[in-house]
Design a protein around this motif. Structure first.
Motif, PDB file in Angstrom:
ATOM      1  N   GLY A  90       3.981 -18.854 -49.121  1.00 48.39           N
ATOM      2  CA  GLY A  90       4.765 -19.364 -48.000  1.00 48.39           C
ATOM      3  C   GLY A  90       6.215 -18.935 -48.000  1.00 48.39           C
ATOM      4  N   LYS A  91       6.661 -18.245 -49.050  1.00 47.96           N
ATOM      5  CA  LYS A  91       8.020 -17.729 -49.123  1.00 47.96           C
ATOM      6  C   LYS A  91       7.972 -16.303 -49.636  1.00 47.96           C
ATOM      7  N   THR A  92       9.066 -15.574 -49.426  1.00 45.49           N
ATOM      8  CA  THR A  92       9.119 -14.235 -49.972  1.00 45.49           C
ATOM      9  C   THR A  92       9.126 -14.301 -51.496  1.00 45.49           C
ATOM     10  N   GLU A  93       8.637 -13.257 -52.113  1.00 42.05           N
ATOM     11  CA  GLU A  93       8.600 -13.223 -53.569  1.00 42.05           C
ATOM     12  C   GLU A  93      10.006 -13.330 -54.155  1.00 42.05           C
ATOM     13  N   SER A  94      10.980 -12.700 -53.507  1.00 44.16           N
ATOM     14  CA  SER A  94      12.348 -12.751 -54.018  1.00 44.16           C
ATOM     15  C   SER A  94      12.905 -14.168 -53.986  1.00 44.16           C
ATOM     16  N   ALA A  95      12.618 -14.909 -52.918  1.00 43.87           N
ATOM     17  CA  ALA A  95      13.103 -16.288 -52.814  1.00 43.87           C
ATOM     18  C   ALA A  95      12.428 -17.186 -53.838  1.00 43.87           C
ATOM     19  N   ARG A  96      11.135 -16.991 -54.027  1.00 38.91           N
ATOM     20  CA  ARG A  96      10.410 -17.850 -54.970  1.00 38.91           C
ATOM     21  C   ARG A  96      10.821 -17.550 -56.412  1.00 38.91           C
ATOM     22  N   VAL A  97      11.030 -16.289 -56.722  1.00 37.65           N
ATOM     23  CA  VAL A  97      11.459 -15.926 -58.072  1.00 37.65           C
ATOM     24  C   VAL A  97      12.827 -16.522 -58.359  1.00 37.65           C
ATOM     25  N   PHE A 120      -1.459  -8.886 -49.600  1.00 37.07           N
ATOM     26  CA  PHE A 120      -1.443  -8.520 -48.184  1.00 37.07           C
ATOM     27  C   PHE A 120      -0.450  -7.396 -47.899  1.00 37.07           C
ATOM     28  N   ALA A 121       0.509  -7.203 -48.807  1.00 41.13           N
ATOM     29  CA  ALA A 121       1.493  -6.145 -48.595  1.00 41.13           C
ATOM     30  C   ALA A 121       0.822  -4.772 -48.505  1.00 41.13           C
ATOM     31  N   SER A 122      -0.320  -4.628 -49.162  1.00 40.82           N
ATOM     32  CA  SER A 122      -1.019  -3.337 -49.146  1.00 40.82           C
ATOM     33  C   SER A 122      -1.825  -3.126 -47.870  1.00 40.82           C
ATOM     34  N   TYR A 123      -1.910  -4.152 -47.021  1.00 37.19           N
ATOM     35  CA  TYR A 123      -2.713  -4.050 -45.808  1.00 37.19           C
ATOM     36  C   TYR A 123      -1.986  -3.331 -44.671  1.00 37.19           C
ATOM     37  N   GLY A 156       2.356 -22.211 -43.634  1.00 44.02           N
ATOM     38  CA  GLY A 156       3.734 -22.279 -44.107  1.00 44.02           C
ATOM     39  C   GLY A 156       4.647 -23.097 -43.218  1.00 44.02           C
ATOM     40  N   ASP A 157       5.861 -23.332 -43.725  1.00 45.90           N
ATOM     41  CA  ASP A 157       6.874 -24.082 -42.977  1.00 45.90           C
ATOM     42  C   ASP A 157       7.559 -23.175 -41.969  1.00 45.90           C
ATOM     43  N   GLY A 158       7.688 -23.676 -40.747  1.00 44.07           N
ATOM     44  CA  GLY A 158       8.391 -22.911 -39.723  1.00 44.07           C
ATOM     45  C   GLY A 158       7.818 -21.521 -39.572  1.00 44.07           C
ATOM     46  N   ASP A 159       8.711 -20.523 -39.601  1.00 44.80           N
ATOM     47  CA  ASP A 159       8.236 -19.143 -39.525  1.00 44.80           C
ATOM     48  C   ASP A 159       8.505 -18.399 -40.824  1.00 44.80           C
ATOM     49  N   ASN A 160       8.490 -19.134 -41.938  1.00 47.77           N
ATOM     50  CA  ASN A 160       8.701 -18.495 -43.234  1.00 47.77           C
ATOM     51  C   ASN A 160       7.663 -17.421 -43.515  1.00 47.77           C
ATOM     52  N   CYS A 161       6.407 -17.692 -43.142  1.00 44.82           N
ATOM     53  CA  CYS A 161       5.360 -16.711 -43.418  1.00 44.82           C
ATOM     54  C   CYS A 161       5.506 -15.473 -42.533  1.00 44.82           C
ATOM     55  N   ARG A 162       6.064 -15.642 -41.351  1.00 39.77           N
ATOM     56  CA  ARG A 162       6.359 -14.473 -40.515  1.00 39.77           C
ATOM     57  C   ARG A 162       7.350 -13.558 -41.245  1.00 39.77           C
ATOM     58  N   LYS A 163       8.382 -14.189 -41.835  1.00 42.40           N
ATOM     59  CA  LYS A 163       9.397 -13.417 -42.551  1.00 42.40           C
ATOM     60  C   LYS A 163       8.813 -12.732 -43.776  1.00 42.40           C
ATOM     61  N   VAL A 164       7.857 -13.400 -44.429  1.00 39.67           N
ATOM     62  CA  VAL A 164       7.187 -12.774 -45.569  1.00 39.67           C
ATOM     63  C   VAL A 164       6.429 -11.537 -45.107  1.00 39.67           C
ATOM     64  N   ALA A 165       5.662 -11.680 -44.012  1.00 38.09           N
ATOM     65  CA  ALA A 165       4.889 -10.552 -43.486  1.00 38.09           C
ATOM     66  C   ALA A 165       5.808  -9.402 -43.081  1.00 38.09           C
ATOM     67  N   GLU A 166       6.936  -9.731 -42.483  1.00 38.13           N
ATOM     68  CA  GLU A 166       7.887  -8.686 -42.097  1.00 38.13           C
ATOM     69  C   GLU A 166       8.480  -8.003 -43.324  1.00 38.13           C
ATOM     70  N   SER A 167       8.687  -8.758 -44.384  1.00 37.27           N
ATOM     71  CA  SER A 167       9.203  -8.154 -45.613  1.00 37.27           C
ATOM     72  C   SER A 167       8.190  -7.193 -46.232  1.00 37.27           C
ATOM     73  N   TYR A 168       6.892  -7.392 -45.933  1.00 41.31           N
ATOM     74  CA  TYR A 168       5.851  -6.494 -46.412  1.00 41.31           C
ATOM     75  C   TYR A 168       5.771  -5.203 -45.598  1.00 41.31           C
ATOM     76  N   GLY A 169       6.382  -5.201 -44.396  1.00 39.58           N
ATOM     77  CA  GLY A 169       6.359  -4.004 -43.572  1.00 39.58           C
ATOM     78  C   GLY A 169       5.628  -4.148 -42.257  1.00 39.58           C
ATOM     79  N   PHE A 170       5.097  -5.338 -41.937  1.00 41.09           N
ATOM     80  CA  PHE A 170       4.477  -5.556 -40.633  1.00 41.09           C
ATOM     81  C   PHE A 170       5.587  -5.678 -39.580  1.00 41.09           C
ATOM     82  N   ASN A 171       5.474  -4.890 -38.539  1.00 33.24           N
ATOM     83  CA  ASN A 171       6.567  -4.794 -37.553  1.00 33.24           C
ATOM     84  C   ASN A 171       6.399  -5.682 -36.330  1.00 33.24           C
ATOM     85  N   SER A 172       5.208  -6.213 -36.112  1.00 34.43           N
ATOM     86  CA  SER A 172       4.978  -7.067 -34.948  1.00 34.43           C
ATOM     87  C   SER A 172       4.152  -8.269 -35.388  1.00 34.43           C
ATOM     88  N   VAL A 173       4.832  -9.372 -35.699  1.00 35.92           N
ATOM     89  CA  VAL A 173       4.191 -10.565 -36.240  1.00 35.92           C
ATOM     90  C   VAL A 173       4.427 -11.741 -35.300  1.00 35.92           C
TER      91      VAL A 173
END
Length: 510
Positions: A90-97, A120-123, A156-173
């Motif tokens: 539900g959060k980016t890896e950097s935030a959770r670390v 999912f980053a590899s998808y 996830g909370d709010g759009d946190n998971c959207r931000k995670v997906a965008e950090s993986y490289g998905f451009n339209s979430v």
């Protein structure tokens, strides 16, 4: 001279009051950790795992469990490679670390941390299921990938998971909140104001058929098409997410607002189209939280959705037959997640200076027999058939071998360890992560049997190791001080070899 071994003395802190009952160690107890520091080939490698948010093994929600920080510090000081593998997210890896480093004081980085959705980053390079349709008229040369296609993300909370997906490289979430705010009739019982703060405009409008005699047909260039659905974390609004997910999966080629027409040969299958890919990231039905009983997780949402899907599709089917739902689930105990984790573990071993070669032993530590233990027991390494995984179940989370108030309240609660059978039976069961790690270290010959002593002696039961001992308190001092201590001890050793040089006895200090 170059020493093949070095040994250090740590002071074990007294157990906190809320630690599971066990004989409390003497606060001044000295334990000798026997560590090989030259040939890393003989070191064993460990994988620390846990349910959502590392709960049940290292943390209870946002509070460290007893001796969790000391355990990670121990592994770090002994240069034992480990990773943290969780079905949470539900959060980016950097935030959770960053959170974990603050809570546990651990020296970890993103390469050592795997959340349920990290694979999912590899998808992003997967080809869209509608690539062939989208490439029509372009000579079939363009095959759109998911990173440039619109995907729907749930959980996830709010759009946190959207931000995670965008950090993986998905451009339209997009998220269910975007759909609800753009078209409130999607779920009449929802309160759009609760989602307003994290909703964004849709890239294209939802298809709505007109009432004219010549209605405009759905067009993916004009109307919203969803190419894949990813459940990144536990959904918060089950009703809204269930309704939108059913709409998306029943749509015609992913165009939201349409309904696929059943084929003449079968009333349960759409015509000449693939079902939109649906991916879940965590099969855990229960997880440990601050409540005294386990709480429902993403696996429970999946079970609930399957029930709703079967009921809806059978109701609209002429022969009352539910439509088959295709989906994939990663996360523990899946083979794909453990393979991803082992790849990360190998990378981390190499990063800290481990030798190339076989990964011979991995210890999987968790509190959930259904995910942690079953996953470790059933996993088969594709990297080497010689890699062996052992499992350690801890009582600090979901699992407890004492009776719960009611068996129905906690299906993971077992009255006795003998109740664990087959793939869910661990190598051993321990109270917590400290007990688990030290048991494994002793078993692998990296930790000498604890012996109360003021300083190491041959009579203490600790094997003599080149006569060099560095005395220090817990937590260990900084590396710079360690270097000074070791240099001083080497000088003392040389003084013992040369009678002309005054010197004293080398020993572990208090």
């Amino acid at each position: 001279m170059a020493l093949p071994f070095s040994a250090r003395i740590y002071t074990i802190p007294p157990l906190p009051p809320d630690h599971p009952p066990q004989p409390a160690p003497n606060p001044g107890l000295r334990i000798c950790f026997r560590v090989q520091i030259v040939s890393n080939s003989s070191l064993k490698w460990f994988s620390l795992t846990s349910p959502p948010s590392i709960d049940g093994v290292l943390l209870r929600t946002s509070s460290p469990l007893p001796l969790a920080p000391q355990t990670l510090r121990l592994l770090h000081d002994l240069r034992i490679p480990y990773i943290l593998l969780t079905n949470g997210g539900g959060k980016t890896e950097s935030a959770r670390v960053a959170e974990l480093k603050k809570l546990l004081g651990a020296e970890i980085d993103e390469g050592m941390f795997v959340q349920s959705h990290t694979p999912f980053a590899s998808y992003i390079d997967h080809v869209s299921p509608f690539a062939d349709l989208d490439s029509q008229g372009s000579g079939g040369k363009e095959r759109k990938k998911l990173k440039d296609s619109t995907i729907l993300v749930l959980g996830g909370d709010g759009d946190n998971c959207r931000k995670v997906a965008e950090s993986y490289g998905f451009n339209s979430v997009i998220t269910p909140a975007d759909i609800l705010l753009s078209h409130p009739p999607t779920w009449p019982l929802a309160n759009p104001h609760l989602h307003k703060s994290h909703a964004r405009p849709l890239p294209l409008p939802i298809y709505t058929p007109s009432t004219s005699s010549t209605p405009e047909p759905p067009d993916p260039k004009k109307h919203l098409r969803i190419h894949s659905v990813f459940v990144f974390a536990d959904p918060r609004d089950w009703a809204l997410d269930t309704q939108i997910l059913i709409d998306v999966l029943r749509s015609e080629n992913g165009i939201l607002g349409t309904t696929a027409t059943p084929s003449p040969s079968s009333s349960t299958k759409p015509t000449a189209q693939k079902q939109i890919p649906l991916h879940f990231s965590n099969p855990d039905i229960l997880y440990a939280a601050t409540h005294h009983l386990p709480r429902m997780g993403q696996g429970a949402f999946l079970a609930s959705f399957l029930g709703a899907w079967n009921a809806v599709t059978s109701t609209i089917s002429p022969n009352n037959t539910p439509q088959t739902l295709e989906y994939t689930t990663i996360g523990k105990p899946s083979q794909s997640t453990f393979e991803f984790a082992e790849r990360r573990l190998r990378q981390h071993r190499k990063k800290i200076g481990g030798r190339e070669g076989e990964l011979r032993k991995v210890y999987m530590i968790g509190d959930n027999p259904h995910s942690d233990i079953q996953g470790g027991n059933t996993y088969r390494s594709p990297f080497s058939p010689k890699t062996k995984w052992e499992t350690i179940l801890v009582r600090s989370g979901v699992y407890t071998d004492s009776p719960s108030p009611s068996p129905a309240d906690n299906p993971d609660s077992h009255t006795h360890s003998d109740d664990l059978q087959g793939d869910q039976k661990p190598t051993t069961i321990k109270d917590g992560v400290w007990d688990a790690i030290t048991w494994a270290l002793v078993r692998e010959g990296l930790l000498a049997t604890p012996t109360p002593t003021n300083k190491p002696r041959k009579s203490s039961g600790i094997p003599p190791i080149e006569g060099v001992w560095a005395g220090m308190e817990w937590p260990p001092p900084s590396p710079s001080r360690l270097q000074l201590i070791e240099a001083e001890l080497k000088d003392q050793e040389r003084s013992q070899d040369d009678p002309a040089v005054p010197g004293g006895e080398v020993g572990g200090g208090g």
